[in-house]
Design a protein around this motif. Structure first.
Motif, PDB file in Angstrom:
ATOM      1  N   SER A   1      -0.939   9.119  10.396  1.00  0.00           N
ATOM      2  CA  SER A   1       0.234   8.582  11.087  1.00  0.00           C
ATOM      3  C   SER A   1       0.315   7.091  10.784  1.00  0.00           C
ATOM      4  O   SER A   1      -0.544   6.532  10.105  1.00  0.00           O
ATOM      5  N   THR A   2       1.356   6.458  11.315  1.00  0.00           N
ATOM      6  CA  THR A   2       1.506   5.012  11.069  1.00  0.00           C
ATOM      7  C   THR A   2       0.438   4.227  11.813  1.00  0.00           C
ATOM      8  O   THR A   2       0.218   3.054  11.542  1.00  0.00           O
ATOM      9  N   ALA A   3      -0.267   4.886  12.765  1.00  0.00           N
ATOM     10  CA  ALA A   3      -1.308   4.174  13.523  1.00  0.00           C
ATOM     11  C   ALA A   3      -2.664   4.273  12.829  1.00  0.00           C
ATOM     12  O   ALA A   3      -3.591   3.561  13.185  1.00  0.00           O
ATOM     13  N   GLY A   4      -2.788   5.169  11.849  1.00  0.00           N
ATOM     14  CA  GLY A   4      -4.049   5.273  11.140  1.00  0.00           C
ATOM     15  C   GLY A   4      -4.289   6.679  10.639  1.00  0.00           C
ATOM     16  O   GLY A   4      -3.407   7.537  10.667  1.00  0.00           O
TER      17      GLY A   4
ATOM     18  N   TRP B   1       3.778  -0.631  -1.516  1.00  0.00           N
ATOM     19  CA  TRP B   1       4.599  -0.788  -2.732  1.00  0.00           C
ATOM     20  C   TRP B   1       5.612  -1.920  -2.611  1.00  0.00           C
ATOM     21  O   TRP B   1       6.484  -2.076  -3.446  1.00  0.00           O
ATOM     22  N   ASP B   2       5.463  -2.695  -1.558  1.00  0.00           N
ATOM     23  CA  ASP B   2       6.307  -3.892  -1.453  1.00  0.00           C
ATOM     24  C   ASP B   2       5.481  -4.952  -0.727  1.00  0.00           C
ATOM     25  O   ASP B   2       5.595  -5.146   0.470  1.00  0.00           O
ATOM     26  N   THR B   3       4.611  -5.601  -1.507  1.00  0.00           N
ATOM     27  CA  THR B   3       3.619  -6.478  -0.879  1.00  0.00           C
ATOM     28  C   THR B   3       4.145  -7.881  -0.605  1.00  0.00           C
ATOM     29  O   THR B   3       3.435  -8.701  -0.046  1.00  0.00           O
ATOM     30  N   SER B   4       5.381  -8.172  -1.004  1.00  0.00           N
ATOM     31  CA  SER B   4       5.844  -9.566  -0.959  1.00  0.00           C
ATOM     32  C   SER B   4       5.669 -10.193   0.428  1.00  0.00           C
ATOM     33  O   SER B   4       5.322 -11.361   0.544  1.00  0.00           O
TER      34      SER B   4
ATOM     35  N   LEU C   1       1.748   0.714  10.539  1.00  0.00           N
ATOM     36  CA  LEU C   1       2.185   0.752   9.143  1.00  0.00           C
ATOM     37  C   LEU C   1       3.701   0.974   9.095  1.00  0.00           C
ATOM     38  O   LEU C   1       4.251   1.717   9.906  1.00  0.00           O
ATOM     39  N   ASP C   2       4.313   0.311   8.135  1.00  0.00           N
ATOM     40  CA  ASP C   2       5.756   0.484   7.926  1.00  0.00           C
ATOM     41  C   ASP C   2       5.935   1.578   6.893  1.00  0.00           C
ATOM     42  O   ASP C   2       5.653   1.364   5.705  1.00  0.00           O
ATOM     43  N   PRO C   3       6.368   2.773   7.306  1.00  0.00           N
ATOM     44  CA  PRO C   3       6.436   3.903   6.351  1.00  0.00           C
ATOM     45  C   PRO C   3       7.380   3.634   5.175  1.00  0.00           C
ATOM     46  O   PRO C   3       7.317   4.315   4.153  1.00  0.00           O
ATOM     47  N   GLU C   4       8.246   2.616   5.314  1.00  0.00           N
ATOM     48  CA  GLU C   4       9.163   2.291   4.210  1.00  0.00           C
ATOM     49  C   GLU C   4       8.412   1.666   3.039  1.00  0.00           C
ATOM     50  O   GLU C   4       8.884   1.690   1.915  1.00  0.00           O
ATOM     51  N   GLN C   5       7.260   1.033   3.320  1.00  0.00           N
ATOM     52  CA  GLN C   5       6.617   0.287   2.232  1.00  0.00           C
ATOM     53  C   GLN C   5       5.104   0.471   2.133  1.00  0.00           C
ATOM     54  O   GLN C   5       4.497   0.019   1.157  1.00  0.00           O
ATOM     55  N   GLU C   6       4.453   1.137   3.143  1.00  0.00           N
ATOM     56  CA  GLU C   6       2.986   1.228   3.054  1.00  0.00           C
ATOM     57  C   GLU C   6       2.509   2.523   3.704  1.00  0.00           C
ATOM     58  O   GLU C   6       3.197   3.107   4.537  1.00  0.00           O
ATOM     59  N   CYS C   7       1.306   2.949   3.296  1.00  0.00           N
ATOM     60  CA  CYS C   7       0.722   4.162   3.895  1.00  0.00           C
ATOM     61  C   CYS C   7      -0.763   4.221   3.592  1.00  0.00           C
ATOM     62  O   CYS C   7      -1.269   3.523   2.710  1.00  0.00           O
ATOM     63  N   LEU C   8      -1.446   5.079   4.355  1.00  0.00           N
ATOM     64  CA  LEU C   8      -2.828   5.441   4.034  1.00  0.00           C
ATOM     65  C   LEU C   8      -2.787   6.822   3.395  1.00  0.00           C
ATOM     66  O   LEU C   8      -2.027   7.685   3.822  1.00  0.00           O
ATOM     67  N   GLU C   9      -3.611   7.029   2.378  1.00  0.00           N
ATOM     68  CA  GLU C   9      -3.562   8.297   1.647  1.00  0.00           C
ATOM     69  C   GLU C   9      -4.965   8.862   1.461  1.00  0.00           C
ATOM     70  O   GLU C   9      -5.948   8.123   1.401  1.00  0.00           O
ATOM     71  N   LEU C  10      -5.009  10.204   1.372  1.00  0.00           N
ATOM     72  CA  LEU C  10      -6.269  10.893   1.085  1.00  0.00           C
ATOM     73  C   LEU C  10      -5.917  12.169   0.344  1.00  0.00           C
ATOM     74  O   LEU C  10      -5.024  12.904   0.758  1.00  0.00           O
TER      75      LEU C  10
ATOM     76  N   ALA D   1      -0.834  -6.269  -7.258  1.00  0.00           N
ATOM     77  CA  ALA D   1      -0.481  -5.191  -8.203  1.00  0.00           C
ATOM     78  C   ALA D   1      -1.321  -3.943  -7.956  1.00  0.00           C
ATOM     79  O   ALA D   1      -0.847  -2.820  -8.123  1.00  0.00           O
ATOM     80  N   GLN D   2      -2.569  -4.136  -7.565  1.00  0.00           N
ATOM     81  CA  GLN D   2      -3.410  -2.953  -7.316  1.00  0.00           C
ATOM     82  C   GLN D   2      -2.916  -2.173  -6.109  1.00  0.00           C
ATOM     83  O   GLN D   2      -2.935  -0.953  -6.094  1.00  0.00           O
ATOM     84  N   PHE D   3      -2.466  -2.880  -5.071  1.00  0.00           N
ATOM     85  CA  PHE D   3      -1.949  -2.198  -3.879  1.00  0.00           C
ATOM     86  C   PHE D   3      -0.662  -1.449  -4.215  1.00  0.00           C
ATOM     87  O   PHE D   3      -0.365  -0.420  -3.641  1.00  0.00           O
TER      88      PHE D   3
END
Length: 924
Positions: free
Chosen positions: A703-706, A730-733, A679-688, A619-621
């Motif tokens: 980028s999806t590599a980091g 947002w889709d950790t399943s 990283l799969d841009p459909e469901q995850e990302c790094l943010e700042l 849930a935190q992710f």
């Protein structure tokens, strides 16, 4: 009787009137010429005709004359005592002969007339020559041949010219450039040099004319005096420079020798020659993007010659000097820039910057040499824009696209500069504000000397190819290929669409980090004029007082402001011109050739540390902010120094002690890389939050590599930004864990850190209530930041440690068992397990806890175990679904108690097991 006797002795004896005699020294016989004989006419009358005596008249003459034969009158002259020629060389006296008179009594004797006797003493060579002085000294000036440097003189105490005269002198010492004549004059046989020998010591002897040698040779000292040479004195050729030592004087005790020349003014030029260091001098070797950020350039510059990497692979095939990221083009290579790196429309304002080192083109018909070229990819061979060198001219071509007005436009801009072909590094900036194009070279503005116009290019569907080092020929050839290759070196080639650069930024980008300096300008002295060139590699000084110029030159120093300068030699040249009062001929001062030796800086070791493994509920992710990845990251740099022993004799035996010191320096990039699948841009990302970069010289790309943070800034600034990077999913399943790697660099990869690996586990749960409870249990990031070790501590506090697979499996099994049997049996089972918790905890430690200090969140539950869903559990899902209601009911039931009793315990490394026993609790 008287008459008788007179009658008997009628005549006086007769002798010669003069005699010449010779006596040999230390001998008593005199050889007379004529012989000593007296005659008497009375002979043969006895007595009267006989000679009885020879008498000598004169004061104390050392001679006597004796009669050898009275009858014949023969006599002999002899010495009474040894005759010494050195006392008296000759004697003159009177001699008279006496006859024996008239009878035996010797009465009535008669004496002859007086004869003069002249005696010479014949010399014996008993004395050796002796020199008048014990030591002879002379001083000569170097570079001259003398007729006579000095005269030595020996004397001989013998009395005769033969034995008392010195006939010959000789130099006894061999292999000396001197000769001596028979009068004792010493001269040099070759020009003497002060540098070769300051002083000569030669031994000389003498011979008299009897070839008797002097008993003692004499020492002659000849001092060679340097000829007064005008020039700088008391300076050393090698000046050593240790990194970080600021400004050090080059010639701390220099002074000018003018040889009393009537000097009226001095003009001195000090030149630091650094053109073989890096790109013409020691500059920061950061990437062009980082430097532009540091100099305050507007963002958006695109690096066309980056270091080869996974994302920037088009420079991989080029010849490269990796230290300074310099690319060498040998006329056979070109690089294609991939589509999408540079936008198609550069707008009417854009900037091209580059470092270039280029020599005269080989061959008679010089080809165009392409630096940058944008041409048709296929079908045609139209150049849309290009920067190239042709016959030592720099040409920028810009063909505008056809728009409403089909008119002639400026299309080619030409600059003719000597520097384009001088084989030295220069910094070029082409500022385009169409239709005006300005060139900056090494910070100075140049307008084009020639602008030619051309028609615009008609629009077409043909794609364009951007290239570096050659131009792509897409048409008019059987197979598209490179043409117009560049010969030379390029570096930091960037293009910035939409903006042009200011003079201030351009100056900053090409600034040298080393140069000449003057210590304490205010104390330079009266009447000294000085002038630096823009890069501070040349200093000109002028003054009319020699002492003031000496003082000023002593203050000239070398400075290198880089923390890690390029090691090696920097040559120094000092040339001076002198003017004299109203004289045509003036002294000339030789140049000084010296060098600064810059030592290698101690290499820093950059270490990244922090929590390297944690777990959070899914849930935190999935939350809006995600999870902070590196809440406690620390970047520390240390340097290892050798301490040399003081006692030099002990040097070999003494062990050099090693000191590790922490040091502060900048970084120029830190990358947070995603390990494994991108990283799969459909469901995850790094943010700042971009706000984190404000007020810092930092920028970031994602980028999806980091995530890459770059720019020249302190380790502390990098820590602050890295601690704010968040991971969202947002889709950790389908995701159970993610691995990341952090790596930092200083000076564009010259010094790199360790690779810090981080593993993040996503804890899945089948029930949201249960997840709420876990959320409550897990230490919040805010808390994490407060539990930080003091500065300097390398180990960081770790928190929310992930249970190991084994622990989870045990708990799941126990849970399943618990719900199969009755509540009473279940309670009994719990008690048993409670007592075995100690054993389990220590086993977990062995398997799972890492060795850093830990923050452990303890859950004081005595009655129930909670199942957690992890990857390994997925096969148990069906069973767990059946028990779901019971489990959630239990967790609700116990929640209130837990809230009151829950506490956070920070357990140091050694006390993990004790803590387990004390608390008698189970791990969450």
């Amino acid at each position: 009787g008287l008459l008788f006797s007179l009658a008997v002795n009628k005549h006086k004896p007769w002798i010669e009137t003069s005699y010449h005699g010779i006596i040999t020294e230390n001998n008593d016989t005199v050889i007379l010429d004529p012989p000593l004989v007296a005659l008497d006419k009375d002979a043969p009358v006895p007595f009267a005709g006989e000679i009885c005596a020879f008498k000598i008249h004169g004061q104390e003459m050392p001679f006597e004359a004796v009669v050898l034969n009275k009858t014949s009158g023969e006599g002999r002259l002899q010495a009474k005592s040894p005759i010494d020629c050195e006392l008296q060389k000759e004697y003159t006296f009177i001699i008279q002969a006496y006859d024996c008179g008239s009878g035996p009594g010797g009465t009535n004797w008669k004496k002859s007339h007086k004869a003069v006797v002249h005696i010479q003493v014949k010399d014996v060579n008993e004395f050796s020559p002796a020199f008048k002085e014990s030591v002879y000294r002379a001083t000569v000036t170097e570079g001259k041949i003398y007729d006579s440097i000095l005269q030595v003189e020996a004397i001989d105490e013998d009395c005769s010219p033969q034995y008392s005269q010195i006939c010959n002198y000789e130099i006894v010492t061999t292999d000396v450039p001197f000769a001596i004549d028979r009068n004792g004059n010493i001269r040099n046989t070759e020009k003497l040099s002060y540098d070769k020998q300051h002083q000569y010591e030669i031994m000389v002897t003498a011979f008299d004319c009897g070839q008797k040698r002097a008993t003692e040779d004499v020492l002659v000292r000849v001092n060679v005096k340097p000829v007064c040479k005008p020039g700088w004195q008391d300076w050393s050729k090698r000046i050593e420079y240790k990194p970080g030592s600021g400004s050090i004087p080059l010639f701390p005790s220099i002074h000018l020798e003018t040889c009393d020349g009537p000097v009226s003014s001095i003009h001195t030029t000090i030149e630091l020659q650094t053109n073989y260091i890096g790109k013409g001098c020691d500059r920061e070797t950061y990437s062009e993007k980082s430097l532009q950020k540091l100099c305050g350039a507007s963002s958006g510059a695109i690096d066309l010659l980056p270091s080869p990497s996974a994302t920037t692979n088009w420079t991989a095939g080029l010849l490269m000097d990796s230290n300074d990221i310099i690319f060498k083009f040998d006329g056979k290579q070109g690089a294609k820039i991939p589509d999408g790196i540079v936008p198609k429309n550069l707008t009417d304002q854009f900037t091209i910057t580059l470092w270039m080192k280029h020599g005269p083109s080989p061959g008679l018909r010089a080809e165009k040499e392409t630096i940058l070229c944008n041409s048709d990819k296929t079908e045609m061979n139209r150049h849309h824009y290009a920067l190239y060198v042709h016959n030592c001219r720099l040409v920028f071509l810009l063909r505008k696209d056809f728009d409403q007005a089909d008119t002639f436009r400026p299309a080619e801009f030409h600059w003719k500069l000597d520097q384009i072909c001088d084989k030295e590094w220069h910094y070029y900036v082409v500022n385009v504000e169409f239709p005006v194009v300005t060139l900056y070279m090494d910070g100075t503005t140049y307008e084009p000397y020639l602008v030619t116009n051309d028609w615009p290019i008609h629009p077409s569907h043909i794609a364009m190819q951007l290239t570096v080092g050659a131009c792509w020929q897409g048409g008019e050839v059987t197979k598209p290929r490179f043409a117009q290759y560049f010969h030379g070196s390029l570096a930091s080639l960037t293009i910035r669409p939409g903006k042009i650069e200011s003079q201030k930024v351009i100056s900053c980008l090409q600034a040298c980090k080393e140069g000449l300096d003057i210590n304490s300008l205010e104390s330079l002295g009266q009447g000294i004029k000085y002038h630096f060139n823009p890069s501070q590699s040349v200093l000109v000084m002028e003054g009319d007082d020699i002492e003031n110029i000496n003082q000023a030159l002593r203050k000239v120093s070398y400075i290198n402001s880089r923390q890690f300068p390029t090691a090696g030699v920097r040559r120094l040249k000092v040339s001076s011109k002198v003017q004299c009062f109203g004289e045509d001929v003036c002294i000339s001062i030789p140049d000084i050739d010296a060098y600064v030796m810059v030592f290698q800086a101690n290499e820093p070791k950059i270490t990244i540390s922090g929590m390297d493994h944690f777990a959070r509920p899914a849930a935190q992710f999935e939350g809006e902010r995600g999870v902070i990845l590196l809440p406690d990251i620390r970047i520390v740099s240390t340097v290892t120094k050798m301490e040399h022993p003081v006692d030099l004799q002990e040097h070999d035996r003494a062990e050099k002690s090693v000191i590790v010191e922490e040091m502060l320096h900048n970084l120029d990039f830190c990358d947070v890389l995603v390990m494994g699948a991108e990283l799969d841009p459909e469901q995850e990302c790094l943010e700042l939050d971009r706000g984190e970069l404000h007020g810092k010289h930092l920028d970031a790309t994602n980028s999806t590599a980091g995530y890459s943070i770059y720019g020249v800034d302190s380790m502390f600034s990098y820590e602050q930004v890295l601690r704010q990077i968040r991971y969202r999913n947002w889709d950790t399943s389908a995701t159970f864990d993610r691995k990341f790697r952090v790596k930092c660099s200083e000076l564009n990869g010259r010094y790199t850190s360790n690779e810090f690996n981080l593993e993040v586990n996503i804890l899945h749960s089948s029930n949201s209530n249960f997840m709420d409870h876990v959320n409550h249990m897990i230490v919040q990031p805010q808390f994490l930041q407060s539990v930080r070790h003091p500065e300097g501590s390398v180990s960081a506090v770790h928190s929310s440690v992930v249970p190991s697979v084994a622990t989870v499996v045990i708990i799941v099994c126990v849970s399943i068992l618990v719900f199969v049997i009755t509540l009473g049996v279940y309670r009994l089972r719990t008690a048993q397990q409670h007592s075995s918790g100690e054993h389990e905890g220590s086993k977990d430690n062995e398997m799972d806890w890492d060795d850093s200090a830990l923050t452990i969140t303890v859950n004081p539950m005595e009655k129930y175990e909670k199942p957690h869903q992890t990857e390994e559990e997925s096969e148990e899902e069906d069973i767990e679904d059946e028990e779901e209601d019971t489990t959630s009911a239990e967790s609700d039931e116990s929640e209130e108690d837990e809230e009151e009793e829950e506490e956070e315990v920070i357990v140091p490394k050694g006390d993990k097991q004790n803590a387990t026993r004390q608390a008698q609790l189970e791990w969450d």
